[in-house]
Each structure stands twice: as C-alpha cells, then as structure tokens.
Scaffold this active site. Sequence first.
Site, PDB file in Angstrom:
ATOM      1  N   GLN A 181      36.539  15.918  76.798  1.00 44.30           N
ATOM      2  CA  GLN A 181      37.215  17.159  76.434  1.00 44.30           C
ATOM      3  C   GLN A 181      36.284  18.079  75.646  1.00 44.30           C
ATOM      4  OE1 GLN A 181      41.384  15.881  74.890  1.00 44.30           O
ATOM      5  NE2 GLN A 181      40.074  14.080  74.793  1.00 44.30           N
ATOM      6  N   ASN A 182      35.068  17.602  75.367  1.00 42.84           N
ATOM      7  CA  ASN A 182      34.135  18.332  74.517  1.00 42.84           C
ATOM      8  C   ASN A 182      33.371  19.399  75.295  1.00 42.84           C
ATOM      9  OD1 ASN A 182      34.969  16.563  72.568  1.00 42.84           O
ATOM     10  ND2 ASN A 182      33.137  15.295  72.625  1.00 42.84           N
ATOM     11  N   HIS A 201      37.111  20.829  79.748  1.00 47.44           N
ATOM     12  CA  HIS A 201      37.321  22.108  79.059  1.00 47.44           C
ATOM     13  C   HIS A 201      36.105  23.019  79.101  1.00 47.44           C
ATOM     14  CE1 HIS A 201      40.543  19.764  76.613  1.00 47.44           C
ATOM     15  NE2 HIS A 201      40.997  20.162  77.788  1.00 47.44           N
ATOM     16  N   CYS A 209      28.441  29.446  89.646  1.00 55.35           N
ATOM     17  CA  CYS A 209      28.410  30.557  90.605  1.00 55.35           C
ATOM     18  C   CYS A 209      29.801  30.803  91.182  1.00 55.35           C
ATOM     19  CB  CYS A 209      27.427  30.240  91.730  1.00 55.35           C
ATOM     20  SG  CYS A 209      27.359  31.521  93.010  1.00 55.35           S
ATOM     21  N   ASN A 328      39.764   5.636  66.845  1.00 53.49           N
ATOM     22  CA  ASN A 328      39.912   6.934  66.199  1.00 53.49           C
ATOM     23  C   ASN A 328      40.289   6.737  64.744  1.00 53.49           C
ATOM     24  OD1 ASN A 328      39.799   9.823  66.808  1.00 53.49           O
ATOM     25  ND2 ASN A 328      41.946   9.880  66.200  1.00 53.49           N
ATOM     26  N   VAL A 346      33.291   5.973  65.355  1.00 58.04           N
ATOM     27  CA  VAL A 346      32.895   5.565  66.702  1.00 58.04           C
ATOM     28  C   VAL A 346      31.461   5.042  66.746  1.00 58.04           C
ATOM     29  CG1 VAL A 346      34.544   6.917  68.030  1.00 58.04           C
ATOM     30  CG2 VAL A 346      32.459   8.002  67.236  1.00 58.04           C
TER      31      VAL A 346
END
Length: 371
Positions: A181-182, A201, A209, A328, A346
């Site tokens: 998601q980074n 994302h 292009c 987490n 992590v």
Amino acid sequence: MSAGYAERLAEYPDKGVCGLPETCDSRRAFTSKLVKLSQLLQQSKYTVVLTGAGISTSAGIPDFRGPSGVWTREQQERKRRKKSKGGSSIAEKETNKDGGNLPLHEQSNTKPSSASGRKRKQTELPDTEDKPKFTSFENALPTYTHTALTHLILHPPPENSEENNNENITKRTYLHHIVTQNVDGLHRKTNIPREKMSILHGDIFTEICDTCHTEHVSKHEIQSIGLKHTGHNCTLGGSPAGSCPGKLKDTLLDWEDDLPQIDWARAQEECYKADLVLCLGTSLRIEPAGGLCTYPTYPTAAASSGGKKKGGKKKKKASEKLGYAIVNLQRTPYDEGAALVVRGRVDDVMKGLMEKLGYGCDWDASDEAFG
C-alpha cells in the site's frame, strides 16, 4: 509515507482512527511467537506479504496513523485549534470514532479487535512530544525488512538449512509475492522483479504512459498526484522502443481514484492462491486492501464443488489453509481472525525470522542493491 505526499492529497478531514497506542510483546511472548511465525512460513506452500507504512518508518518515512503519524498530528493540531476557539462540535466528535465516513479505498473496517481476547503481557511504547526526524523519499533507503523480503522471494533456503537437507523436498522460496500500500518506492529500490509485486496506491517515482501503459521509473519524485499528466512523453513504449506517441501520467492515487486495475486484479489472485498472507506494518484500515488478508480463508469454487478441479486433482479447501498473520505495533480490525498476532517492530521480527529460517544474521544482501 511522507508528509509532503500527504499534503498533496485533496482535503478530506475524516481519516479514521489515528494515534492508537503502540505496544510490544514481552520478550518471552515475542520469542514464542517468532517460533510460531517461522513454522507458519515453513508449512505454507505459497505466501503473500501485505505491507504498509510501518515497514518504512525506520527509513525515516513517517506513517499515517501512528502516535507520530502525519494524520495523527494533523488531528491533534485540529483539536488544539478547536479548543483554543472554545470547544469542538458534535460532528467532529462523531467523525473521530472508529470508521468515520471514508471514501472507497480508505473505509475503516469496523470488525472488533480481539487484542483483549488473546491477552499477553505487553509493553506500551512511550510517545514522544518531539517531532521525529523525517527524510525525503529520494534520500530514503530500503530498510532491513525491505531487503529481507526481496531476499526471501528470490532465494531458497540456504544449503545447510533443515529444509534443503531433505532430499524429498523441492527447493522453493518462502515468499512469493508482495502487495504494498506504500507509495515510497522502497520495495522497487531492492530491485524486486515487478511481476513479484502489486502496487495498490501508486509510486511516487513512477509514471505510466496513457497509450501503451509502459511504466517509467525516475530517480526523482513525481510532483503531481491523482493520475494527472506530468508533461513528459513516453520514451520506452512502442515498436521500435521509444516510438510510442503517448503522454505520461503520475501513478499516485488521490482519495476518489480507483485502484489500478492490473495491480488490484493481481493482488486478489495472489492472495486467493496463498496458504498464508503475512501482514507487516499495516493498520489494515484501508479498504479494500485491508481485506486481502482474509482471502486464504474464503472457500474456493473447487472446494464448494467437492474439493476437486478439472482432471480430478484435489484442490485445497480454505479450512486447510493457514490464514493470515499480523505483525504490527497497533491493534488492527482484523486481529480477531488472525492465526497469529505479533506486537513488535517489523525489522526486529524479520531479523529473528531470517535466523529461524536458516539464513543467519549475515545473509548477503548484495543482490538487492539499491538502485
């Protein structure tokens, strides 16, 4: 994530739950969970990793929802301003509840957390009032976790590991795909093959292009957001290469933008295929990305029709899969259904995991040279 990137996003005040306390498992619990996590990876025949902003904080890139996260500080500043003006409105109090009214790709999952249901002794990490030191995207280097993940995708267990000493086992890698998601581009800086990664994302260094859809990766930040044209021309596409007349657009999603079709389809396919999804440094509050962790728990069409696919070969049922594991510092909405929840940094988890899996503490990261 970077504060500079967050400032480019369109104004959207309801960003969900921010600033939850960060906790670490006790040393004894952490050691026990590390053993369990290594066993899950060894049992899994196909493992997908879902990564979030928490894997990049040690590179100097802030997250969104941590105690010092970009959105956490934004909410704190808004509250301070409201307080100085004589109190906050009922509407603002409501939008600060779990969930909020978020756009499609940022809806909070409101499933209850079972952090209290699996009580182990945990240590709450102290919050700091001082603003943390951040680095730019361009200066940031991949963390231990980034390089270790790429190594686990590209390299099977060492020759002297227990698994490779078994002549009846075909050599395989422990990890097979990364869904991120980074937008910071740190996974790509480890030179991981693009087909081994789904970027949901966008990437702050990548343009695409509008005609041939060829990606162009730069060493410098792309300054626009929202899939807008950047003023650059396609130089890689077409036949012969470079003949495509297309224009380049940024790949960064704004609030109302749809997920990239190819990457989203690939992410779903990989997670459905997985025996195990390993969630690293993500609050799992961004949807639909957060829900990917549950895909190994869904029954397949083959399972519902007797557990066989064409040719009569038996296919795994969802109940035979391993599910998902979460690493987490904060609780997530998906803790309750996880096979394992590790409260820890992590990088610490990955260092212990590399040793448990037989790679040692001095595995060669030169293959993942930063570029």
